[in-house]
Design a protein around this motif. Sequence first.
Motif, mmCIF file in Angstrom:
data_model
loop_
_atom_site.group_PDB
_atom_site.id
_atom_site.type_symbol
_atom_site.label_atom_id
_atom_site.label_comp_id
_atom_site.label_asym_id
_atom_site.label_seq_id
_atom_site.Cartn_x
_atom_site.Cartn_y
_atom_site.Cartn_z
ATOM 1 N N LEU A 75 8.207 32.154 19.936
ATOM 2 C CA LEU A 75 7.602 33.370 19.833
ATOM 3 C C LEU A 75 8.379 34.667 19.821
ATOM 4 C CD1 LEU A 75 4.778 34.968 19.683
ATOM 5 C CD2 LEU A 75 4.714 34.680 22.278
ATOM 6 N N GLU A 76 9.309 34.481 21.057
ATOM 7 C CA GLU A 76 10.265 35.517 21.038
ATOM 8 C C GLU A 76 11.247 35.995 19.868
ATOM 9 O OE1 GLU A 76 9.949 37.707 23.532
ATOM 10 O OE2 GLU A 76 8.193 36.419 24.306
ATOM 11 N N ARG A 77 11.542 34.506 19.335
ATOM 12 C CA ARG A 77 12.622 34.418 18.131
ATOM 13 C C ARG A 77 11.890 35.330 17.045
ATOM 14 N NH1 ARG A 77 13.812 29.263 19.446
ATOM 15 N NH2 ARG A 77 12.522 28.593 17.474
ATOM 16 N N CYS A 78 10.567 35.111 16.825
ATOM 17 C CA CYS A 78 9.844 35.636 15.769
ATOM 18 C C CYS A 78 9.643 37.126 15.936
ATOM 19 C CB CYS A 78 8.728 34.882 15.658
ATOM 20 S SG CYS A 78 8.628 33.205 14.915
ATOM 21 N N LEU A 79 9.380 37.282 17.345
ATOM 22 C CA LEU A 79 9.132 39.006 17.566
ATOM 23 C C LEU A 79 10.217 39.707 17.458
ATOM 24 C CD1 LEU A 79 6.748 38.871 20.636
ATOM 25 C CD2 LEU A 79 6.310 39.349 18.196
ATOM 26 N N PRO A 83 8.408 41.348 12.726
ATOM 27 C CA PRO A 83 7.211 41.449 11.763
ATOM 28 C C PRO A 83 6.688 42.638 11.451
ATOM 29 C CG PRO A 83 6.776 40.525 13.798
ATOM 30 C CD PRO A 83 8.123 40.840 14.039
ATOM 31 N N LYS A 84 6.211 42.618 10.106
ATOM 32 C CA LYS A 84 5.337 43.917 9.674
ATOM 33 C C LYS A 84 3.767 43.461 10.067
ATOM 34 C CE LYS A 84 7.865 45.386 5.788
ATOM 35 N NZ LYS A 84 7.805 45.516 4.142
ATOM 36 N N ARG A 107 2.709 44.202 21.147
ATOM 37 C CA ARG A 107 2.578 45.456 20.924
ATOM 38 C C ARG A 107 3.960 45.958 21.555
ATOM 39 N NH1 ARG A 107 0.337 47.645 17.293
ATOM 40 N NH2 ARG A 107 -2.039 47.372 18.075
ATOM 41 N N ASN A 108 4.344 45.348 22.858
ATOM 42 C CA ASN A 108 5.472 46.009 23.527
ATOM 43 C C ASN A 108 6.732 45.652 22.989
ATOM 44 O OD1 ASN A 108 3.799 47.403 25.606
ATOM 45 N ND2 ASN A 108 4.043 45.580 26.859
ATOM 46 N N ARG A 109 6.808 44.341 22.298
ATOM 47 C CA ARG A 109 8.058 44.029 21.558
ATOM 48 C C ARG A 109 8.357 44.465 20.282
ATOM 49 N NH1 ARG A 109 10.328 39.210 22.615
ATOM 50 N NH2 ARG A 109 11.822 40.388 21.107
ATOM 51 N N CYS A 110 7.140 44.727 19.487
ATOM 52 C CA CYS A 110 7.212 44.855 18.100
ATOM 53 C C CYS A 110 5.947 46.472 18.053
ATOM 54 C CB CYS A 110 6.583 44.171 17.207
ATOM 55 S SG CYS A 110 7.715 42.574 17.430
ATOM 56 N N PRO A 111 6.357 47.565 18.638
ATOM 57 C CA PRO A 111 5.436 48.708 18.534
ATOM 58 C C PRO A 111 4.873 48.899 16.938
ATOM 59 C CG PRO A 111 7.571 49.407 19.113
ATOM 60 C CD PRO A 111 7.607 47.892 19.195
ATOM 61 N N ASP A 112 5.735 48.795 15.947
ATOM 62 C CA ASP A 112 5.219 49.298 14.644
ATOM 63 C C ASP A 112 4.784 48.126 13.790
ATOM 64 O OD1 ASP A 112 6.640 51.921 15.183
ATOM 65 O OD2 ASP A 112 8.509 50.760 14.511
ATOM 66 N N ALA A 113 4.650 47.116 14.549
ATOM 67 C CA ALA A 113 3.587 45.790 13.785
ATOM 68 C C ALA A 113 2.401 46.045 13.475
ATOM 69 C CB ALA A 113 4.140 44.486 14.399
ATOM 70 N N PHE A 114 1.635 45.545 12.636
ATOM 71 C CA PHE A 114 0.201 45.384 12.463
ATOM 72 C C PHE A 114 -0.477 44.405 13.081
ATOM 73 C CE2 PHE A 114 -3.968 45.008 10.838
ATOM 74 C CZ PHE A 114 -4.335 46.508 10.545
ATOM 75 N N ILE A 115 -1.260 44.466 14.208
ATOM 76 C CA ILE A 115 -1.560 43.256 14.674
ATOM 77 C C ILE A 115 -2.940 42.958 14.447
ATOM 78 C CG2 ILE A 115 -2.060 42.243 17.080
ATOM 79 C CD1 ILE A 115 0.160 44.054 18.254
ATOM 80 N N VAL A 116 -3.331 41.791 14.129
ATOM 81 C CA VAL A 116 -4.974 41.402 13.334
ATOM 82 C C VAL A 116 -5.242 40.393 14.253
ATOM 83 C CG1 VAL A 116 -3.705 40.351 11.555
ATOM 84 C CG2 VAL A 116 -6.234 41.004 11.587
#
Length: 253
Positions: A75-79, A83-84, A107-116
């Motif tokens: 999970l951490e490697r993917c973050l 990811p978009k 969200r903390n790791r990837c603030p610009d990612a769209f989370i669904v």
Amino acid sequence: LESNSAVINDKIAKLTRERGGVARTPEGHFFESDIATYSAWKIPLLGGLYLYQYLKSLSFNVEIVQHAQLEQEKLERCLDNGPKVIAISTTLLLNPLDIADLVRHCRNRCPDAFIVLGGMSIWNGYQDKKDPAAFKSYRADAAVIDPRGFVTLGKLLDAVCNRKSLEDVPNLFLYPRGGSMVTTTSRPETYDFVKNALRYDLIEPDLLQGICLVRTQISCPFACSFCSYPTSQGEVLKAPLEAVEAELNTLRD
């Protein structure tokens, strides 16, 4: 004796890793807890694999983490890859606090990612209240409102990656940051066991790990009073025997 003990312990560990054994320590704990254990909570899940190969068939660059808690390093490697879009299934996240924690971490790791969010906890929650505000506290950007949802997720990825309007994607609750909630058009998805067959050629062998679930039916013909499954999954849909045989042949090959 010490040598024999080491050999026995090595064999127990090997059995546990490769065949899903449930050997325990003298204290009663699992000797080795890993994803190879034959458990519905640990084996590679069909829903995730289906979404993985479907999105790859649409030419998206996709990674899959089957279990966030058990595969934390992956999970951490993917973050780390930025990811978009991060799609989180809630089917085995039964506690709302766990859903919120995972969204917060991503969200903390990837603030610009769209989370669904998607999956059975979302779908069942929708059937219970049919209120988009019910999922707002998770702080995701969207929720897929459909018991299938794979076509919807594909369209959402296309919209995010190509900067199209998300409001044109059906079956969504949208939670714009700093804006008002939006409910898009409801367009229930259909599924055909032949047309929508899983493509194993798009799935790396190590993702199956010697265990593979094969779907032969959607929903359930029984109506047990204690079970919500027939309601959540709708009409029973059975796979043609030819489709099941073709899938088994593909797995064998």
